[in-house]
Design an enzyme around this catalytic site. Sequence first.
Site, PDB file in Angstrom:
ATOM      1  N   LYS A 253      -1.196  -9.353   2.981  1.00  0.00           N
ATOM      2  CA  LYS A 253      -0.402  -8.889   4.133  1.00  0.00           C
ATOM      3  C   LYS A 253      -1.273  -7.979   4.980  1.00  0.00           C
ATOM      4  O   LYS A 253      -1.993  -7.145   4.435  1.00  0.00           O
ATOM      5  CB  LYS A 253       0.848  -8.143   3.682  1.00  0.00           C
ATOM      6  CG  LYS A 253       1.642  -7.552   4.864  1.00  0.00           C
ATOM      7  CD  LYS A 253       3.045  -7.152   4.477  1.00  0.00           C
ATOM      8  CE  LYS A 253       3.164  -5.808   3.820  1.00  0.00           C
ATOM      9  NZ  LYS A 253       2.663  -4.656   4.603  1.00  0.00           N
TER      10      LYS A 253
ATOM     11  N   ASP B  32      -1.129  -6.187  -0.214  1.00  0.00           N
ATOM     12  CA  ASP B  32      -1.434  -5.544   1.070  1.00  0.00           C
ATOM     13  C   ASP B  32      -2.928  -5.311   1.229  1.00  0.00           C
ATOM     14  O   ASP B  32      -3.593  -4.841   0.296  1.00  0.00           O
ATOM     15  CB  ASP B  32      -0.769  -4.155   1.105  1.00  0.00           C
ATOM     16  CG  ASP B  32       0.385  -4.075   2.082  1.00  0.00           C
ATOM     17  OD1 ASP B  32       0.455  -4.908   3.004  1.00  0.00           O
ATOM     18  OD2 ASP B  32       1.214  -3.166   1.912  1.00  0.00           O
TER      19      ASP B  32
ATOM     20  N   GLU C 222       9.509  -4.270  10.213  1.00  0.00           N
ATOM     21  CA  GLU C 222       9.908  -2.980   9.628  1.00  0.00           C
ATOM     22  C   GLU C 222      10.487  -2.058  10.691  1.00  0.00           C
ATOM     23  O   GLU C 222       9.894  -1.868  11.765  1.00  0.00           O
ATOM     24  CB  GLU C 222       8.700  -2.300   8.947  1.00  0.00           C
ATOM     25  CG  GLU C 222       9.093  -0.928   8.394  1.00  0.00           C
ATOM     26  CD  GLU C 222       8.145  -0.351   7.353  1.00  0.00           C
ATOM     27  OE1 GLU C 222       7.162  -1.014   6.971  1.00  0.00           O
ATOM     28  OE2 GLU C 222       8.421   0.792   6.916  1.00  0.00           O
TER      29      GLU C 222
ATOM     30  N   GLU D  69      -1.118  -5.515   8.658  1.00  0.00           N
ATOM     31  CA  GLU D  69      -0.289  -4.951   9.715  1.00  0.00           C
ATOM     32  C   GLU D  69      -0.938  -5.216  11.065  1.00  0.00           C
ATOM     33  O   GLU D  69      -2.157  -5.273  11.167  1.00  0.00           O
ATOM     34  CB  GLU D  69      -0.148  -3.429   9.520  1.00  0.00           C
ATOM     35  CG  GLU D  69       0.610  -3.043   8.279  1.00  0.00           C
ATOM     36  CD  GLU D  69       0.771  -1.524   8.110  1.00  0.00           C
ATOM     37  OE1 GLU D  69       0.452  -0.775   9.058  1.00  0.00           O
ATOM     38  OE2 GLU D  69       1.209  -1.113   7.022  1.00  0.00           O
TER      39      GLU D  69
ATOM     40  N   ASP E 170       0.834  -1.211   0.000  1.00  0.00           N
ATOM     41  CA  ASP E 170       0.000   0.000   0.000  1.00  0.00           C
ATOM     42  C   ASP E 170       0.869   1.261   0.000  1.00  0.00           C
ATOM     43  O   ASP E 170       0.341   2.376  -0.074  1.00  0.00           O
ATOM     44  CB  ASP E 170      -1.016  -0.013   1.151  1.00  0.00           C
ATOM     45  CG  ASP E 170      -0.377  -0.080   2.522  1.00  0.00           C
ATOM     46  OD1 ASP E 170       0.859  -0.211   2.607  1.00  0.00           O
ATOM     47  OD2 ASP E 170      -1.131  -0.012   3.528  1.00  0.00           O
ATOM     48  N   SER E 171       2.192   1.082   0.015  1.00  0.00           N
ATOM     49  CA  SER E 171       3.103   2.217  -0.215  1.00  0.00           C
ATOM     50  C   SER E 171       2.816   2.828  -1.588  1.00  0.00           C
ATOM     51  O   SER E 171       3.257   3.947  -1.871  1.00  0.00           O
ATOM     52  CB  SER E 171       4.561   1.764  -0.120  1.00  0.00           C
ATOM     53  OG  SER E 171       4.785   0.629  -0.934  1.00  0.00           O
TER      54      SER E 171
HETATM   55  O1  KIV Z   1       3.556  -1.103   1.581  1.00  0.00           O
HETATM   56  C1  KIV Z   1       4.692  -1.566   1.459  1.00  0.00           C
HETATM   57  O2  KIV Z   1       5.355  -1.365   0.436  1.00  0.00           O
HETATM   58  C2  KIV Z   1       5.214  -2.367   2.571  1.00  0.00           C
HETATM   59  C3  KIV Z   1       6.607  -2.789   2.585  1.00  0.00           C
HETATM   60  C4  KIV Z   1       7.666  -2.080   1.974  1.00  0.00           C
HETATM   61  C5  KIV Z   1       6.979  -3.803   3.571  1.00  0.00           C
HETATM   62  O3  KIV Z   1       4.490  -2.680   3.440  1.00  0.00           O
END
Ligand code: KIV
Length: 274
Positions: A118, A88, A187, A120, A49-50
Site C-alpha cells: 500500500k 504498507d 481515509e 499513500e 505503518d500505524s
Molecule cells: O497504517 C494503517 O494502519 C493504515 C490504515 C488503518 C488504513 O493505513
Amino acid sequence: MSTSAPAKARSIPQLVAQKGETPIVCLTAYTHNMARLLDAQVDLLLVGDSLGMVLYGLDSTLGVTLDMMIAHGGAVVRGASHACIVVDMPFGSYQESPEVAFRNAARVMSETGCAAVKIEGGAAMAETVTYLTERGVPVLGHVGLMPQAVHSLGGYRARGRSDEEARKIAADAHAIADAGAFGIVLEGVLEPLAREITAEIPIPTIGIGASPACDGQILVTEDVVGLFSEFTPKFVKRYAELGTPLSEAVRAYAEDVKARRFPADEHCFGVAKK
Ligand code: KIV
C-alpha cells in the site's frame, strides 16, 4: 503428514470482484499471533505503518522504517492462510522515484511473502503505481487523510469539507485507479465524497472513517478491541475492551507471585505428587 489441502489465500482478483457485491472485511495486523486470531474472519489483513504508534509508541508514522515493515510483514504472512496480506510502504521508501519504489517494494514482497503493498498519495504517485503494477507489484492506494502527510495536511482532521479539497481527493482517487491500483483506501473523507468516488471508479474503495458507501471497511484492530486507547478517532467502534481483563490478569499474577502462590506444584518439575 497432513492430507488436508492447504488453505487458499484470498487473491487480489477475488477482492476486486467483490466490488459492488460483498463488502470487503479488512483489519490491521502487525504480529504473527494477531494474524492467526484474525485470519479466518477477514478478506484482507493490512500490516499498516500505524504499527509505529500502536506498537512502538511513536507519535506519527513518519519514523517507521522499511526493516520494521518487513519484520512485521513476514510475521503476519506466516500467521495467515486465508486473508490477502498487504504491507504498507513506509514514509521515504517510495516517494523518491518509481525505481526506488520498485526496489523497496520488491524487498517487501520477496522478504515477507505478502500479496501487495500500500502506498499513500494521489496524482503525484500515479506514475509510481503504474511502474509497480506493470512489474508485478499489486498496489493498494490510499487517499484523503494520509497520515504520512500529517505535517503538510496540518493534522488528522477529516478531509473533503471544501469543494476544492473534495475535487482534489476525487481527482487523486481517479488518478490512482487509472494508474493500475487494485483498490484504494479512503481515509477520513466525508460521506458524499466517498459515495461519489466509490460509484465512479472501477476498483474497490476500502473506507476508514469514510462511511458505509465504500466497498469495504478497515480499522486498526487494537482500536476495535480496546488495546490502544491513547486516542480513539470518531470513526472507531469498539467491539471489546480487552485492556481491562488484561490488566486484571496481570494484577492476579503479580499478587500470586508476591504471595508465593505461583508457581504451584503442578507448574514445577521434580515435585513429588502428594
Ligand atoms: O497504517 C494503517 O494502519 C493504515 C490504515 C488503518 C488504513 O493505513
